[in-house]
Write a protein that holds these residues in place. Structure first.
Motif, PDB file in Angstrom:
ATOM      1  N   VAL A  79       0.832  -1.205   0.000  1.00  0.00           N
ATOM      2  CA  VAL A  79       0.000   0.000   0.000  1.00  0.00           C
ATOM      3  C   VAL A  79       0.859   1.245   0.000  1.00  0.00           C
ATOM      4  O   VAL A  79       0.614   2.192  -0.742  1.00  0.00           O
ATOM      5  N   SER A 114      -5.486  -9.499  -2.718  1.00  0.00           N
ATOM      6  CA  SER A 114      -5.136  -8.973  -1.405  1.00  0.00           C
ATOM      7  C   SER A 114      -6.371  -8.696  -0.559  1.00  0.00           C
ATOM      8  O   SER A 114      -7.419  -8.277  -1.073  1.00  0.00           O
ATOM      9  N   SER A 116      -6.668  -6.220   1.113  1.00  0.00           N
ATOM     10  CA  SER A 116      -6.874  -4.764   1.093  1.00  0.00           C
ATOM     11  C   SER A 116      -8.073  -4.357   0.246  1.00  0.00           C
ATOM     12  O   SER A 116      -8.579  -3.240   0.387  1.00  0.00           O
ATOM     13  N   SER A 120     -11.224  -1.500   5.504  1.00  0.00           N
ATOM     14  CA  SER A 120     -11.023  -1.821   6.912  1.00  0.00           C
ATOM     15  C   SER A 120     -12.189  -2.652   7.436  1.00  0.00           C
ATOM     16  O   SER A 120     -13.354  -2.291   7.254  1.00  0.00           O
ATOM     17  N   ALA A 138      -4.833  -1.327  -3.625  1.00  0.00           N
ATOM     18  CA  ALA A 138      -6.047  -2.138  -3.475  1.00  0.00           C
ATOM     19  C   ALA A 138      -6.946  -2.013  -4.697  1.00  0.00           C
ATOM     20  O   ALA A 138      -7.542  -2.997  -5.152  1.00  0.00           O
ATOM     21  N   ARG A 197      -4.350  -7.287  12.257  1.00  0.00           N
ATOM     22  CA  ARG A 197      -4.187  -8.009  11.009  1.00  0.00           C
ATOM     23  C   ARG A 197      -4.425  -9.509  11.213  1.00  0.00           C
ATOM     24  O   ARG A 197      -4.162 -10.055  12.285  1.00  0.00           O
ATOM     25  N   ASP A 259      -3.790   2.819   4.460  1.00  0.00           N
ATOM     26  CA  ASP A 259      -3.440   1.692   5.327  1.00  0.00           C
ATOM     27  C   ASP A 259      -4.613   1.428   6.267  1.00  0.00           C
ATOM     28  O   ASP A 259      -4.959   2.288   7.085  1.00  0.00           O
ATOM     29  N   VAL A 260      -5.242   0.270   6.181  1.00  0.00           N
ATOM     30  CA  VAL A 260      -6.490   0.018   6.883  1.00  0.00           C
ATOM     31  C   VAL A 260      -6.238  -0.256   8.361  1.00  0.00           C
ATOM     32  O   VAL A 260      -5.150  -0.664   8.776  1.00  0.00           O
ATOM     33  N   THR A 263      -7.611  -5.942   9.188  1.00  0.00           N
ATOM     34  CA  THR A 263      -7.975  -6.997   8.230  1.00  0.00           C
ATOM     35  C   THR A 263      -8.390  -8.213   9.048  1.00  0.00           C
ATOM     36  O   THR A 263      -7.806  -8.501  10.100  1.00  0.00           O
TER      37      THR A 263
END
Length: 299
Positions: A79, A114, A116, A120, A138, A197, A259-260, A263
């Protein structure tokens, strides 16, 4: 089985090639000239595999279609720093050209996508949930998914969740934290460490990917490949410190755009279709990655 692996000199790709060769498959390992760690290429050479240089966005891809399955791991990862024409070229244009080359040949393409693409998460993400990409990376992976699922090939999509383990890329968090602990030089910690994550060990990811190559699946199938357990980055950093016997020094940085916060892998479909669940606990996986870092230093 005749298998092509793109991105074969990368972190996941090199492990995947080794597993396929060990399983007795005929493997064509493909990567871009200069892409992937030199050490990974040397390890593949020791396994009897020579990496064939090929730029998927520019070169003739017809020879790749002469295979049973293409495990498509090539692309521009990450990302942070994604965006611009190079991300689109390497992730979307390359995938479109590969799908076009395979159309009508009956070749299965298994695309490494991904987590991503979900954005989120607030709960475990299922494959039929809405996607909400928050970064150029993403967005490019979601576009590649659509190409593979609709491109006239036997396309299967695997959504990988935060893969770690030996040979992890130097820009990834666990690699940076372990090196910081060994060197005493601070590594960047993006945010307060509260992001969580579904950390997934590379060996488990390889096992799922091999299963996706072998198991009959309907074209267009999407499967999450991830641990069902979420762990905060701060907790993971503490675990690394306990395993190293020293706390890795860090310096706090702003969270990167896109950037979440979380995940979280829903894994029912992987269990049902692939007969697969992640089996490596985080402490065991981190211990193996730390052993690899220490081994590199011993030469």
């Amino acid at each position: 089985m005749r298998v092509v692996v793109t991105g074969a000199a990368g972190f996941i790709g090199s492990h995947l090639v080794e597993a396929l060769v060990a399983g007795g498959h005929d493997v064509l390992a493909v990567d871009v000239s200069g892409r992937g760690a030199t050490q990974h290429r040397a390890e593949l050479a020791r396994a009897g595999v020579t990496v064939t240089e090929c730029d998927l966005a520019a070169d003739d891809l017809a020879p790749l279609a002469d295979s049973d399955v293409i495990l498509h791991l090539a692309g521009r990862p990450g990302v942070r720093g994604s965006g611009g024409p190079q991300t689109w070229r390497d992730n979307v244009t390359a995938t479109r050209r590969l799908a076009e080359a395979c159309a009508g040949h009956g070749t299965r393409i298994v695309l490494a996508s991904s987590s991503s693409v979900y954005g989120s998460a607030e709960r475990p993400c299922g494959e039929d949930d809405a996607t909400a990409p928050l970064s150029a990376y993403a967005t490019s992976k979601l576009a590649a998914e659509r190409i593979v699922r609709r491109g006239g090939c036997d396309g299967v999509v695997l959504r990988f969740f935060t893969v770690y383990g030996p040979r992890q890329r130097p820009d990834m968090a666990f690699h940076r934290f372990i090196e910081a602990g060994l060197d005493g030089v601070p590594a960047p910690l993006f945010g307060d460490g509260g992001q969580s994550r579904s950390f997934t060990y590379v060996g488990d990811v390889v096992a799922a990917t091999v299963r996706a190559a072998l198991v009959p699946l309907p074209g267009g199938t999407v499967v999450n490949v991830g641990s069902p357990v979420t762990v905060t980055i701060g907790d993971a950093l503490d675990r690394i410190g306990r395993l190293l016997g020293t706390t890795p020094p860090t310096v706090t940085k702003d969270v990167a755009p896109g950037d979440v916060a979380c995940t979280w892998a829903g894994t029912d479909r992987a269990a049902r279709l692939l007969g697969w669940t992640a089996s490596t606990g985080l402490d065991d996986g981190l211990a193996r990655q730390i052993a690899w870092h220490r081994g590199r230093r011993r030469g």
